[in-house]
Enzyme design. Structure first.
Site, mmCIF file in Angstrom:
data_model
loop_
_atom_site.group_PDB
_atom_site.id
_atom_site.type_symbol
_atom_site.label_atom_id
_atom_site.label_comp_id
_atom_site.label_asym_id
_atom_site.label_seq_id
_atom_site.Cartn_x
_atom_site.Cartn_y
_atom_site.Cartn_z
ATOM 1 N N MET A 162 -34.405 -68.042 40.712
ATOM 2 C CA MET A 162 -34.471 -68.627 39.363
ATOM 3 C C MET A 162 -35.789 -68.270 38.681
ATOM 4 O O MET A 162 -36.388 -69.108 38.014
ATOM 5 C CB MET A 162 -34.296 -70.152 39.427
ATOM 6 C CG MET A 162 -32.953 -70.543 39.987
ATOM 7 S SD MET A 162 -32.804 -72.288 40.377
ATOM 8 C CE MET A 162 -33.651 -72.395 41.934
ATOM 9 N N LYS A 192 -21.992 -74.080 34.850
ATOM 10 C CA LYS A 192 -22.110 -73.578 33.481
ATOM 11 C C LYS A 192 -21.255 -72.329 33.374
ATOM 12 O O LYS A 192 -21.388 -71.413 34.156
ATOM 13 C CB LYS A 192 -23.555 -73.177 33.192
ATOM 14 C CG LYS A 192 -24.500 -74.325 33.122
ATOM 15 C CD LYS A 192 -25.827 -73.863 32.535
ATOM 16 C CE LYS A 192 -26.821 -74.991 32.543
ATOM 17 N NZ LYS A 192 -27.676 -75.029 33.700
ATOM 18 N N ASP A 206 -18.781 -73.625 41.283
ATOM 19 C CA ASP A 206 -19.551 -73.251 40.097
ATOM 20 C C ASP A 206 -19.489 -71.742 39.907
ATOM 21 O O ASP A 206 -18.984 -71.019 40.752
ATOM 22 C CB ASP A 206 -20.971 -73.814 40.113
ATOM 23 C CG ASP A 206 -21.738 -73.386 41.324
ATOM 24 O OD1 ASP A 206 -21.539 -72.240 41.759
ATOM 25 O OD2 ASP A 206 -22.518 -74.186 41.841
HETATM 26 C C1 LIG Z 1 -29.310 -72.446 42.167
HETATM 27 S S1 LIG Z 1 -29.951 -71.058 43.022
HETATM 28 C C2 LIG Z 1 -28.768 -70.874 44.298
HETATM 29 C C3 LIG Z 1 -29.276 -70.111 45.500
HETATM 30 C C4 LIG Z 1 -28.221 -70.001 46.595
HETATM 31 N N1 LIG Z 1 -27.968 -71.275 47.199
HETATM 32 C C5 LIG Z 1 -28.564 -68.981 47.678
HETATM 33 O O1 LIG Z 1 -28.713 -69.351 48.853
HETATM 34 O O2 LIG Z 1 -28.646 -67.794 47.336
HETATM 35 C C6 LIG Z 1 -29.508 -69.817 41.870
HETATM 36 C C7 LIG Z 1 -30.444 -68.609 41.973
HETATM 37 O O3 LIG Z 1 -30.100 -67.857 43.137
HETATM 38 C C8 LIG Z 1 -30.205 -66.478 42.860
HETATM 39 N N2 LIG Z 1 -28.847 -65.926 42.882
HETATM 40 C C9 LIG Z 1 -27.710 -66.599 43.142
HETATM 41 N N3 LIG Z 1 -26.659 -65.762 43.122
HETATM 42 C C10 LIG Z 1 -27.161 -64.533 42.843
HETATM 43 C C11 LIG Z 1 -26.584 -63.248 42.683
HETATM 44 N N4 LIG Z 1 -25.278 -63.073 42.830
HETATM 45 N N5 LIG Z 1 -27.393 -62.200 42.396
HETATM 46 C C12 LIG Z 1 -28.731 -62.365 42.272
HETATM 47 N N6 LIG Z 1 -29.330 -63.563 42.410
HETATM 48 C C13 LIG Z 1 -28.558 -64.629 42.694
HETATM 49 C C14 LIG Z 1 -30.820 -66.358 41.473
HETATM 50 O O4 LIG Z 1 -32.231 -66.379 41.615
HETATM 51 C C15 LIG Z 1 -30.315 -67.628 40.820
HETATM 52 O O5 LIG Z 1 -31.113 -67.989 39.718
#
Ligand SMILES: C[S@@+](CC[C@H](N)C(=O)[O-])C[C@H]1O[C@@H](n2cnc3c(N)ncnc32)[C@H](O)[C@@H]1O
Length: 257
Positions: free
Chosen positions: A184, A69, A47
């Site tokens: 999120m 997305k 993704d």
């Molecule tokens: C579906 S969750 C996935 C979390 C992921 N599994 C982790 O361990 O970081 C998606 C959320 O993780 C955070 N996130 C993921 N990638 C990010 C990034 N590169 N920079 C900042 N926040 C991030 C944001 O809050 C985003 O809305």
């Protein structure tokens, strides 16, 4: 290739699925095991938050399937992703499903694990560096601090309808001795901050937003709990944001581009 690939489910040979943590986006923060699985993969489902560079480890003949997305295209439903993974594994393929950060943190890994187990397909989980700890490293801080932050909590700011979840444990979230990482949460943080302050957490609590970590456009906004909600609303960040608050974050007092 897109997620609309046609996959038959009646083949007899059995492949495997590896659910790998893609980390925060910096390719050198992948684990060696994740790189091995990517190199061996016949099919990679990824993704947008997982980061394109990760795909550079794929074999030239590996099938790459976007399931997130991107560019305004709707993402396939979770069940469709599970169906694809299982379908390819039943064709005897080594399937890698890349998740951003760590697969066990807000990544719906439980649904993919259950679907694979129900289908009798072997599934392996390869952990990754979650955005929460990668953000701490980027900020040059520790999430725990002796005498200041005795625990760390991770929470989603988003329910199934995109609203602040109604059943959050506000007493726990307003604990001044915790560092809280809100995933999120950019759209609902103003509502959360109001509730935290009403619950007794100081409006002066250090708060940091880290946007698009692991990309060239990483952006940090730091300030008090009271200030950040308004600044987030004004900045309307487009990238994914992790929001951290708690006394352990004191001293990260300036914006960083
Ligand atoms: C579906 S969750 C996935 C979390 C992921 N599994 C982790 O361990 O970081 C998606 C959320 O993780 C955070 N996130 C993921 N990638 C990010 C990034 N590169 N920079 C900042 N926040 C991030 C944001 O809050 C985003 O809305």
């Amino acid at each position: 290739m897109t997620a609309s690939a046609s996959v038959s489910s009646d083949a007899t040979s059995l492949g495997s699925i590896a659910l790998i943590g893609g980390g925060p986006g910096d390719v050198d923060l992948l684990t060696l095991r994740a790189v091995e699985r990517l190199r061996a993969a016949d099919v990679i489902l990824y993704d947008d938050l997982a980061g394109d560079e990760i795909l550079s480890f794929a074999r030239p003949d590996a099938e790459l399937i976007a399931v997130g997305k991107r560019a305004g295209h709707p993402s396939p439903r979770q069940q469709e992703v599970s169906r694809l993974m299982i379908g390819y594994a039943r064709l005897g393929k080594r399937v890698v499903r890349v998740k951003s950060g760590d697969p066990s943190i807000f990544a719906r890994a439980d649904e993919e694990i259950s679907a694979a187990r129900a289908a009798g397909v072997p599934i392996e989980i390869v952990p990754g560096i979650t955005t929460a700890t990668a953000a701490a490293a980027y900020l040059g801080t520790s999430l725990t601090k002796r005498g200041v932050a005795r625990r760390v909590q991770m929470v989603t700011g988003h329910d199934l309808n995109g609203r602040l979840p109604a059943d959050l444990d506000m007493a726990a979230l307003a604990d001044p001795g915790a560092t809280t990482c809100v995933f999120m949460g950019k759209a609902t943080f103003a509502a959360l901050a109001d509730k935290l302050i009403a619950q007794g957490l100081s409006g002066e609590t250090p708060t940091v937003v880290v946007e698009s970590l692991g990309s060239p456009s990483t952006h940090v906004i730091a300030g008090s709990l009271t200030e950040i909600a308004g600044r987030l609303a004004a900045a309307k960040p487009l990238g994914p944001c992790l929001i951290l608050y708690g006394a352990a974050l004191a001293g990260i007092g300036h914006d960083k581009m």
